[in-house]
Design an enzyme around this catalytic site. Structure first.
Site, PDB file in Angstrom:
ATOM      1  N   GLU A 103       0.837  -1.203   0.000  1.00  0.00           N
ATOM      2  CA  GLU A 103       0.000   0.000   0.000  1.00  0.00           C
ATOM      3  C   GLU A 103       0.874   1.257   0.000  1.00  0.00           C
ATOM      4  OE1 GLU A 103      -3.889  -1.815   2.372  1.00  0.00           O
ATOM      5  OE2 GLU A 103      -2.401  -0.654   3.467  1.00  0.00           O
ATOM      6  N   LYS A 121     -13.538   6.466  11.657  1.00  0.00           N
ATOM      7  CA  LYS A 121     -12.084   6.340  11.539  1.00  0.00           C
ATOM      8  C   LYS A 121     -11.355   7.658  11.838  1.00  0.00           C
ATOM      9  CE  LYS A 121     -12.239   2.038  10.103  1.00  0.00           C
ATOM     10  NZ  LYS A 121     -13.676   1.797   9.969  1.00  0.00           N
TER      11      LYS A 121
END
Length: 218
Positions: A103, A121
């Site tokens: 990633e 989040k």
């Protein structure tokens, strides 16, 4: 609205940030999966994708979306991925799915990083979510001791191997006040491949699914 509904909502919204006739990067995890499913509807508008994990590549291919090796690609217009935590500076914790190294590589190779998540989040201080650290297997105990010295409580993610053949230490009990500094310190520990802090290269845009629609944090 459930967390999954919020993820689906923000994934659909993120399609607006896809540049036609380009190659885009795709992350790993539940929100990224919703984005892949949404992307299938406009797959003919893009040249293809670069995947951050084998699981993501498999899902893209199941939709008939072309997947390229990063080494064969000159340019990625944008990288789309979720996060386990984000602060308002767009510093992230990622790697709950164990794909943090790839990633990070795809994010670094992309012109823009569009982070998509549900509003739970967004936090004031990173660290409630355990920070993943990818480690060369023979260095596990050495790295764990170094992490303890930094104030963390590392836990080996047993029965899990990354796509790169390494192990993950999830570091609990951190209050990450200086994400850039900690990311740098962790990367300097011998045996660490990388860590799940995305602060040196934060997101450029954060899209948050919520009960009141998609919120944008820049």
């Amino acid at each position: 609205m459930s967390p999954d509904d919020k993820k689906r909502q923000v994934a659909e919204e993120a399609l607006k940030y896809v540049t036609p006739d380009t190659i885009i990067g795709i992350g790993t995890g539940s929100t990224a999966n919703h984005f892949i499913d949404a992307l299938a509807k406009i797959k003919h508008q893009i040249k293809g994708t670069v995947a951050s994990s084998n699981a993501t590549a498999d899902r893209l291919k199941s939709h008939g979306i072309p997947v390229f090796d990063l080494n064969s690609v000159d340019e990625i217009s944008a990288y789309f991925d979720g996060a386990d935590e984000s602060n308002r500076h767009l510093h992230l914790i990622k790697g709950g799915g164990g794909a943090l190294t790839r990633e990070k590589i795809v994010a670094a190779a992309s012109q823009k990083f569009i982070c998509i998540a549900d509003d739970s989040k967004l936090v004031d201080v990173l660290g409630k979510f355990p920070l993943p650290v990818e480690v060369i297997p023979m260095a596990r105990s050495y790295v764990a001791r170094a992490l303890v010295k930094l104030g963390g409580k590392p836990v080996w993610r047993e029965n899990f191997t990354t796509d790169n053949g390494n192990i993950i230490l999830d570091v609990h009990n951190l209050q990450i006040i200086e994400p850039v500094k900690l990311e740098t310190e962790l990367n300097h520990i011998t045996g660490v491949v990388t860590n799940g802090l995305f602060a040196l290269r934060p997101a450029d845009l954060l899209l948050l699914g919520s009960d009141n629609g998609v919120k944008i944090v820049k």
